[in-house]
Every structure is written in structure tokens, then in C-alpha cells.
Design an enzyme around this catalytic site. Sequence first.
Site, mmCIF file in Angstrom:
data_model
loop_
_atom_site.group_PDB
_atom_site.id
_atom_site.type_symbol
_atom_site.label_atom_id
_atom_site.label_comp_id
_atom_site.label_asym_id
_atom_site.label_seq_id
_atom_site.Cartn_x
_atom_site.Cartn_y
_atom_site.Cartn_z
ATOM 1 N N HIS A 42 0.860 -1.184 0.000
ATOM 2 C CA HIS A 42 0.000 0.000 0.000
ATOM 3 C C HIS A 42 0.895 1.233 0.000
ATOM 4 C CE1 HIS A 42 -2.830 2.981 1.698
ATOM 5 N NE2 HIS A 42 -3.807 2.171 1.357
ATOM 6 N N ASP B 137 2.904 -4.521 8.222
ATOM 7 C CA ASP B 137 1.658 -3.790 8.044
ATOM 8 C C ASP B 137 0.532 -4.816 8.088
ATOM 9 O OD1 ASP B 137 -0.630 -2.607 7.071
ATOM 10 O OD2 ASP B 137 0.272 -1.815 5.239
ATOM 11 N N GLN C 126 -4.655 -5.251 6.753
ATOM 12 C CA GLN C 126 -5.582 -6.154 6.080
ATOM 13 C C GLN C 126 -5.519 -7.572 6.643
ATOM 14 O OE1 GLN C 126 -7.820 -5.166 3.908
ATOM 15 N NE2 GLN C 126 -7.089 -3.084 3.643
ATOM 16 N N LYS D 286 -10.635 -1.092 10.316
ATOM 17 C CA LYS D 286 -10.655 -2.313 9.501
ATOM 18 C C LYS D 286 -11.165 -3.510 10.296
ATOM 19 C CE LYS D 286 -7.936 -0.313 6.223
ATOM 20 N NZ LYS D 286 -8.323 0.012 4.848
ATOM 21 N N CYS E 195 -4.709 2.415 -3.749
ATOM 22 C CA CYS E 195 -3.482 2.915 -3.106
ATOM 23 C C CYS E 195 -2.354 1.888 -3.220
ATOM 24 C CB CYS E 195 -3.720 3.287 -1.648
ATOM 25 S SG CYS E 195 -4.835 4.671 -1.426
#
Length: 407
Positions: free
Chosen positions: A124, A201, A204, A227, A365
Site C-alpha cells: 500500500h 503492516d 488487512q 478495519k 493505493c
Amino acid sequence: MEKIDIQKVRADFPLLRREVNGKPLVYLDNGATTQKPKVVIDAITNYYSDMNSNVHRGVHYLSQISTDAFEVTRRKVQEFINAKEDFEVIITKGTTDSINLVATCYGKAFIHEGEEIIISAMEHHSNIVPWQMLCEEKGAVLRVIPMNAKGELDMGAYANLLSAKTKLVSVTYVSNALGTINPIKEIIDLAHAINVPVLVDAAQGIQHLAIDVQKLDVDFLAFSGHKMYAPTGVGVLYGKKDLLNAMPPYQGGGDMIKEVTFEKTTYNELPFKFEAGTPNIEAGICLSAAIDYINELGIDNIKAYEDELLAYATNKIIEIPGVQLIGEAAQKSSVLSFVVDGVHPYDIGVILDKLGIAVRTGHHCAQPVMDQFGIPGTVRASLAVYNTKEDIDNFIAGLNRAVNMLV
């Protein structure tokens, strides 16, 4: 493992009962943000109705109960990701803020001219741009792990990128554009073999997968509340205490200080050293309610149900002529990213919206991902625990309709 009671789950989310353009809502944009269960909405109302006050700095009753509730969230996060200490959990604005914190503070202390940072080809923008900015400032070099046509990282190339010049690896757990679940433990182990720390990260991944930071031995982990069924404006940076203690503060202001004079300021201990100013108290407190909700369902149960939905949706969509899946990794999370021959993704998205079906279109993104596949963008249907096979059927029917209109 228990089976998800999908009708009970759906009843927990008030927004799922609304209509869009006269059609029942089919919400398949969960990679962008998730809807909120009533327990989280009630927690928001309860905060402003019963305890609204600033935290960490008041002796009066409301400030104390707000502070206690805010710190409960920190301990809930600690348990949820199995951090060793609660002070290793820094409350931030979100994943982007967490990554920028590390890029700024770790970068200031440990990155020098000619040294290298490794990211992957599927990141991202939030895990690309901060490192580019740091490299430009420091004269460092950004290296990129390539990926194959299925959207899987080339681990042999990664191993070859690691060197004495490498000072940090920063990679996504799950690709927001492709759904690929990366081999994070292997990535970490290879980096640690040459004493290189790793940031993951997990924006997700946190809502789909069980994540144990001690088992992974990850050095930094970043994720966002919105999220995972919590409000926007709150996130988490987990960091190992030795690294966090060695890093300078991110911002100056209240709460992050110990003593302030015009001649000299000394800084607070963890976690407050990195939490300058008044936080998003409401969202921070309500993240606790979202974690409770996930724990009640069981993260392994959620994953099993979402895997079943993804397989069902994949089998349906590949039957549509002209549809090409983008991202076909062997290990995938709840994302269907695709293009239709001769049709711009935006046009598909507009028609689906008219049918009450919410998807995301564009580069998500993750523009370098789209560049690698030679496309302007994709249509992305991203799933959550409250989605159903009926949602998938309605989406597939709508997609068939859109394809017949546009091709």
C-alpha cells in the site's frame, strides 16, 4: 472450531439493513473499512453520555474512568496480539500513522546514508511513501522484493536482497489489492538471521487472521481500528520495548514529557513517549468493544467462514466470460480483485452501485501493483464476517448484468 451463526452476526450490524438505490445493500468494500456492530455504536454513545473527559491528566472522577477505559483497550490489544508488555502497545491514529512513526523515529536514529530499506512490490502507498521520504532525507536506498504473476513474493529474490546494508524490512501481511497472505514468519526469520528488524503492516490481516507477535518475533506491527469493526481515527503500533526505548519521540507536546523547562525537556516512559496530545479517546475506548466482539466470534472461526465465502465467490466469478482475476496466490485472504476485458473498472463499479452493491474500483493505493499487471486498476470485492453466500450471488448477478451491458 464453531460455525458462525451468520444471521445472528448480520443482526448485530444496523447499517446492513438499509437500502441503496432502492435495493438491499450488499456491502463488499470491507478492505476500505468495515461496518460497526451495535456494541461498538453503543460504546460510542456511552462514552459521550457517561464519561466524556480528557485522559491521563485529571484527578476528577470522569477523567479517571475515561483513563481507566482507555487503558483497558491497551491491555485488550496486548492480549489480542499476545504482546509481552502492555507498554509495547502505542495508540496511534491508524496504520499510516504507525508506519510514519517508525519511519520518522527509527529512521532518525538508525538509518544512514547508503544503507538500505526493503519493502515489497505489493505494498500500500502508506508502506511505500514514508520510506521514500526517509531515503530521500537520509540518502538511503529503497529495495523492492519482486512478485510473480500470481501475486506472490519471490522469496529467493528477497533472500538475495538482504545484506549488511539492510537496516529494516517493512512488508504487508495481507495485500489490500490482491488478497495475498505473505509468508511473514519466513520473512522475519531471514531478516533476523542478519539482525535486521521487521515491520509488518497488518491493516488487512488483523481482522482475518490470528496474529501472535511473540510467536512471529516481529519487531513492529501496525494496524487500524476501522478495519476491524472499530471507529475510524484509531490504530496501533506494537513495538519491542528495546527498539521503542531506543527511538526518539515522534511528536512533542503534552503527555509525552516528564519534565519541561525552557532549557531542557525530558521524555516520558513507554508508551506515553509516543502519544503526544489528546488522543481520539472515544475511538480508543471503543476499539476495546470491537476486540471483544471479534473474540466472542473467535478469530479462527471468522477465518474459516471467510475462507469458505472466498472459495464460493472465486468459483462463481471465474465462470463469467471476460473476467480475469488479479491475484491468484495459493494463500489468500478475503479479496477478489479483477478486471473485465475491454471495460474500465470504474464503469463496472457504477453499475454495481446502481444495484446496491458496494465495491471498490481503482488502484487501491497500490499503484505499483497495477503497473506490474499493466492495468489502470481493478474492481475489488472484499469480504467480512457478516457477508453471506446470498451477497455473493447478488454480486455475481450484478456483475453479469454489468458485463452484458458494457461488453
